[in-house]
Scaffold this active site. Structure first.
Site, PDB file in Angstrom:
ATOM      1  CG  PHE A 190      -1.714  -1.262   1.417  1.00  0.00           C
ATOM      2  CD1 PHE A 190      -2.896  -1.494   0.715  1.00  0.00           C
ATOM      3  CD2 PHE A 190      -1.260  -2.237   2.302  1.00  0.00           C
ATOM      4  CE1 PHE A 190      -3.618  -2.685   0.907  1.00  0.00           C
ATOM      5  CE2 PHE A 190      -1.970  -3.426   2.497  1.00  0.00           C
ATOM      6  CZ  PHE A 190      -3.153  -3.646   1.800  1.00  0.00           C
TER       7      PHE A 190
ATOM      8  CG  ASP B 196      -1.112   1.930  -3.966  1.00  0.00           C
ATOM      9  OD1 ASP B 196      -0.914   2.314  -2.802  1.00  0.00           O
ATOM     10  OD2 ASP B 196      -2.204   2.106  -4.565  1.00  0.00           O
ATOM     11  CB  SER B 197      -4.737  -1.495  -6.086  1.00  0.00           C
ATOM     12  OG  SER B 197      -5.265  -0.558  -5.170  1.00  0.00           O
TER      13      SER B 197
ATOM     14  CB  CYS C 140      -5.459   4.633   9.306  1.00  0.00           C
ATOM     15  SG  CYS C 140      -6.062   4.108   7.703  1.00  0.00           S
TER      16      CYS C 140
END
Ligand code: SAH
Length: 396
Positions: A227, A249-250, A340
């Site tokens: 990520f 990351d996508s 988060c």
């Protein structure tokens, strides 16, 4: 001013200075108030408790601006609160000289629904509550006075505005876009910040210290950064002397920015960096099949649980990536893992990681507890402010 009168017994949270009043605590409204208007809050015995912003559409029906029933909520109020928030940062030596800095951290700075992030000479504000939205002009004027900043961009396009009945609002409030991209220097690494198109206000300032810590752990290591967004952790790992850094990351645009960020730092060994556009869940399973192993793995996923109602599904997702993370570590490797999600507390997060290590068949120990940087303080009367939690885990 209209009066908001609480149900019997519901004044307790106000005594503890918790800034939120939920719909279920509110008895009645006397007088008229539109969304964002300031109302006087009274206990059921009519004892005054303070002044709050009214938000009729939201489950959080009102947010206290002040627990002083005599304090006016006006331009002067915002000048004082904004100046205090900025001064708080100036008083912390570790924050001095940071080009990217959160100036206002909402409830934790006594300004519910107000976020302000500084990137060099530009401040980006995000207003997420009806009350904050109403005081936009006063907040901007106060920021200009406290920082001298002449460039203010609004990024009020967070989903939570919908819960307040607010449309999104974005654009320059002061100054205008420049041709050259905006960038900040963060602990020796230059990072471009796309205030209009990036996530949140453009960047994840909350992870600054943790990115620096990764740099300190990376010398000679094979690092996997999951990520990665625009590569903040990756670049610190390279700066810290990592042997290799694989970042996933996508988001294609995030990776374009990440590569561009690496190019902004010619001092870094670009040949040690690899970027992969993929779903982390899938990529980690593939690595497992391929028998790949790493020394350090960072897992900094998006908010899987925006609120407590999503906690169960989110817990599963956190557990899954952490099982995979543990399995992909060499013996003695380090897992730097975060949540988060406001809906996942510290205790629950630790349990999830413990269960993940167990399922991975690995013995592991916490060597450090991690949190947001000092410009993202958590007011002691507002534990919800502690949304970012992390663990550095050494895995045998
Ligand atoms: N660590 C970053 C911030 C991460 S934000 C920093 O320090 O700046 C979370 C990132 O996860 C976003 O960039 C988002 O595009 C990405 N993301 C979300 N779901 C994903 C998935 N399933 N697989 C890979 N990346 C994903």
């Amino acid at each position: 001013m209209a009066q908001l009168i609480l149900m019997p017994g519901k004044e307790r949270s106000a005594f503890k200075r918790h800034p939120w009043l939920f719909a279920g605590s509110v008895g009645r409204l006397e007088g008229r108030a539109r969304p964002g208007d300031t109302v006087e809050v009274l206990a059921d015995n009519l004892r005054p408790l303070g002044r709050a912003a009214y938000s009729p559409k939201s489950q959080i029906r009102a947010r206290f601006w002040t627990f002083d029933a005599e304090e006016s909520v006006d331009d002067g109020f915002f000048k004082r609160r904004v100046a205090a928030a900025v001064a708080r940062r100036q008083a912390l030596p570790e924050l001095r000289g940071q080009e990217g800095l959160r100036l206002i951290h909402a409830e934790s700075d006594g300004l519910p629904g107000v976020i302000a992030d500084q990137y060099g000479d530009t401040v980006v504000i995000q207003l997420t509550s009806a009350g904050a939205d109403k005081w936009r002009k006063a907040i901007v004027a106060a920021l200009v006075q406290a920082t001298g900043c002449q460039r203010i961009y609004e990024r009020s396009d967070s989903d939570v505005r919908g819960l307040e009945g607010l449309e999104s609002a974005t654009g320059w409030l002061l100054g205008e876009a420049r041709d050259e991209p905006l960038s900040i220097l963060e602990n020796g690494v230059r990072l471009a910040v796309d205030v209009a198109g990036g996530h949140k206000t453009g960047f994840y300032l909350d992870q600054r210290d943790n990115r620096q810590l990764l740099g300190q752990l990376s010398a000679g290591k094979d690092v996997l950064n999951c990520f990665c967004y625009t590569g903040g952790f990756s670049l610190q790992a390279l700066a810290g002397g990592a042997n290799s850094v694989l970042s996933i990351d996508s988001s294609g645009p995030a990776l374009v920015q990440a590569r561009a960020n690496l190019a902004l730092n010619p001092q870094l060994p670009a040949e040690r960096a690899q970027w992969q556009e993929a779903d982390v869940f899938q990529a980690l399973r593939d690595f497992r099949k391929e028998g790949k192993l790493f020394d350090v793995i960072v897992l900094d996923p998006p908010k899987f649980a925006p609120s407590a109602s999503h906690a169960d599904r989110a817990a599963r997702a956190y557990k899954d990536i952490n099982i995979l993370g543990c399995r992909l570590l060499k013996p003695g490797g380090l897992l730097m893992t975060y949540s988060c999600s406001g809906g996942i507390g510290l205790e629950l997060f630790q349990k999830i990681i413990a269960a993940a290590a167990l399922d991975a068949g690995r013995e592991a120990r916490i060597v450090r507890r991690l949190a947001g940087s000092a410009d993202h303080p958590v007011a002691l009367n507002f534990s919800e402010g502690e949304y970012l939690k992390g663990l550095l885990v050494q895995v045998d």
